[in-house]
Design a protein around this motif. Sequence first.
Motif: not given
Length: 254
Positions: A194-196, A203, A198-199, A207, A245
């Motif tokens: 969802e974040q291309n 988060f 990145r995490v 989440r 990433w």
Amino acid sequence: MHRLGGAGLAALQRQQESLKSFDALSNQLSNAHVDNLHAQLDQFRNALTRFATHHRADIRSDPRFRHAFQQMCASIGVDPLAGPRRGGWWEEALGLGDWQSELGVQIVDVCVSTRDRNGGLIELSELVRLVSRLRGLEGGAITEEDVVRSIQALKPLGTGYEVLDFGDGGRKMVRSVPKELNEDQMVVLAIAAEQNGRVDEDFLVRRNAWTEERAKAVLSNMLLRDGTCWLDEQDGPNGMGRAYWVPAAMQWDD
């Protein structure tokens, strides 16, 4: 002691003869029915063979035509693109069985060549793009459905190839290493998609209502043990943050 008379014996014999006649008639009808089914199946198979032979080039090059042909074959339980071991006489009659094997080799080639970068996880759409580039124009177009079918054919080899579906319309990834992903890792991959790619730990905590220890543990395992993500220790506008990433969820231009 009661004894059967001549009339009783004759009736018993007639009954036995009738039963034998019914059995014989039943066998004849069953055999005729089976022969009729075999004849119909042979006719359908011959017609399908002629169709496939005439449109062989279209089946190999046109994904929509190939899908329609596979649906036709599925009605009689035949998979003509499954290779010589599963395709049976289709391999000899049509020469189409090697198509799936050829695609499987190309999938393995791409997965192995990108493993150092993505740790054995690659997005399905990215895999299709790279395999299509490897095949070139002469190889014909392929779809995600083609790749999924080919990966399923690789399963008996025990090499760990598997399509991971995150559901809810999410993107799919292909695992090309023989290791299982636990539930926490699957959650991280879904969020990264969802974040291309990145995490970060914060988060994940917000989440998923995880503890900081849980978020840190799953990311550390993916980084150090599995090699499925990278660590950026200069993240953020001031270059002081930490982010992870996931290459499999990132978009690549090459």
